[in-house]
Design a protein around this motif. Sequence first.
Motif, PDB file in Angstrom:
ATOM      1  N   SER A  99       0.814  -1.213   0.000  1.00  0.00           N
ATOM      2  CA  SER A  99       0.000   0.000   0.000  1.00  0.00           C
ATOM      3  C   SER A  99       0.846   1.261   0.000  1.00  0.00           C
ATOM      4  O   SER A  99       0.316   2.369  -0.130  1.00  0.00           O
ATOM      5  CB  SER A  99      -0.945   0.012   1.208  1.00  0.00           C
ATOM      6  N   GLY A 146      -2.414   5.261  -7.388  1.00  0.00           N
ATOM      7  CA  GLY A 146      -3.668   5.861  -6.985  1.00  0.00           C
ATOM      8  C   GLY A 146      -4.300   5.179  -5.790  1.00  0.00           C
ATOM      9  O   GLY A 146      -3.679   4.365  -5.092  1.00  0.00           O
ATOM     10  N   ILE A 147      -5.587   5.459  -5.604  1.00  0.00           N
ATOM     11  CA  ILE A 147      -6.272   5.022  -4.391  1.00  0.00           C
ATOM     12  C   ILE A 147      -6.371   3.503  -4.287  1.00  0.00           C
ATOM     13  O   ILE A 147      -6.337   2.948  -3.186  1.00  0.00           O
ATOM     14  CB  ILE A 147      -7.668   5.670  -4.295  1.00  0.00           C
ATOM     15  N   LYS A 153      -3.391   2.479  -2.584  1.00  0.00           N
ATOM     16  CA  LYS A 153      -3.335   2.927  -1.192  1.00  0.00           C
ATOM     17  C   LYS A 153      -4.172   2.053  -0.270  1.00  0.00           C
ATOM     18  O   LYS A 153      -3.878   1.918   0.914  1.00  0.00           O
ATOM     19  CB  LYS A 153      -3.793   4.386  -1.076  1.00  0.00           C
ATOM     20  N   ILE A 154      -5.236   1.455  -0.810  1.00  0.00           N
ATOM     21  CA  ILE A 154      -6.096   0.607   0.026  1.00  0.00           C
ATOM     22  C   ILE A 154      -5.795  -0.875  -0.168  1.00  0.00           C
ATOM     23  O   ILE A 154      -6.591  -1.730   0.211  1.00  0.00           O
ATOM     24  CB  ILE A 154      -7.593   0.877  -0.252  1.00  0.00           C
ATOM     25  N   ASP A 199      -4.058   0.754 -10.563  1.00  0.00           N
ATOM     26  CA  ASP A 199      -4.029   1.384  -9.242  1.00  0.00           C
ATOM     27  C   ASP A 199      -4.900   2.634  -9.182  1.00  0.00           C
ATOM     28  O   ASP A 199      -5.127   3.189  -8.114  1.00  0.00           O
ATOM     29  CB  ASP A 199      -2.589   1.736  -8.850  1.00  0.00           C
ATOM     30  N   SER A 200      -5.398   3.112 -10.330  1.00  0.00           N
ATOM     31  CA  SER A 200      -6.200   4.329 -10.391  1.00  0.00           C
ATOM     32  C   SER A 200      -7.682   3.986 -10.314  1.00  0.00           C
ATOM     33  O   SER A 200      -8.231   3.337 -11.214  1.00  0.00           O
ATOM     34  CB  SER A 200      -5.917   5.089 -11.691  1.00  0.00           C
ATOM     35  N   PHE A 201      -8.351   4.423  -9.254  1.00  0.00           N
ATOM     36  CA  PHE A 201      -9.771   4.131  -9.094  1.00  0.00           C
ATOM     37  C   PHE A 201     -10.583   4.691 -10.262  1.00  0.00           C
ATOM     38  O   PHE A 201     -11.465   4.017 -10.807  1.00  0.00           O
ATOM     39  CB  PHE A 201     -10.288   4.716  -7.779  1.00  0.00           C
TER      40      PHE A 201
END
Length: 287
Positions: free
Chosen positions: A127, A132-133, A136-137, A203-205
């Motif tokens: 993470s 992107g988010i 991170k999650i 990785d980009s929501f």
Amino acid sequence: MDANVRVGQDYKFIPMSSVSSGKIWQVCPDVYYCTNQIVNFVMVGTPSHWVLIDAGMPKCTEEILEVAEAVFGQGNPPAAIILTHGHFDHVGSLKGLLEHWQQVFVYAHPYEFPYLTGRKAYPEPDSSVEGGILAKIASIYPNDPISISEAILRPLPDDGEVPQLPGWKWILTPGHSPGQVALFREADRTLISADAVITVKQDSFYKVLLQTEEVQGPPRYFTTDWQAAWESARQLELLRPNLLVPGHGKHMSGKALTMGLRKLVRDFDTIAIPKHGKFVEEADENS
């Protein structure tokens, strides 16, 4: 046949999706794929004989069965299940599928066996990686290994043939996982690339939600060996595929695919490899 599959304690429904979720695409007379939330599973064959490639997200058995029945009819199990690798989004509903379909063997590369038989877990997703988010999650993603009964798990044959799929070859594409494989059919140059090469920035929501098309390297948060991943992308580009069905994102073909693969391989260090992350830093320390 013992169809026992034990899933990890952290296997749960992941509340994320995309605009393509649930859509079935027929990209060749005998090749179909469906986006299951954010990942693709592929079906190759005809109603008289077909094979499932990968098993989607956790808690999605009914959705996958409905898709298979829509394409091949009810009461028509696959001749085999091929796993490109064992990450949660590619084996998530395997237990439910095998409980529904009896007498079906599962094939994977032997390098994936530790992660498919409960002996070893993949490294935890990173993470901290640049992205992107959805990077991170990454800590919420299931990581415990599944355990497939040795009665049904079989190794892909050494000669490169794909069981129950004449004309197809498997290609070892490590980097994202040790034993990830892609599948290639020389006759029409169709490539099922798993996560070695994908067509959305995973990785980009925002890009995953809209399925924005761009040739990309493997998902950053799970990829542990970036030099191997680069070499895997290079090997797939050398195949000169006419059609690409990726593990994530929409299928691509023609000039867009050719140019996208060429650019990815040439600029993999800037397009795919993150600027920071624990697996990048570990590689730097060991170099």
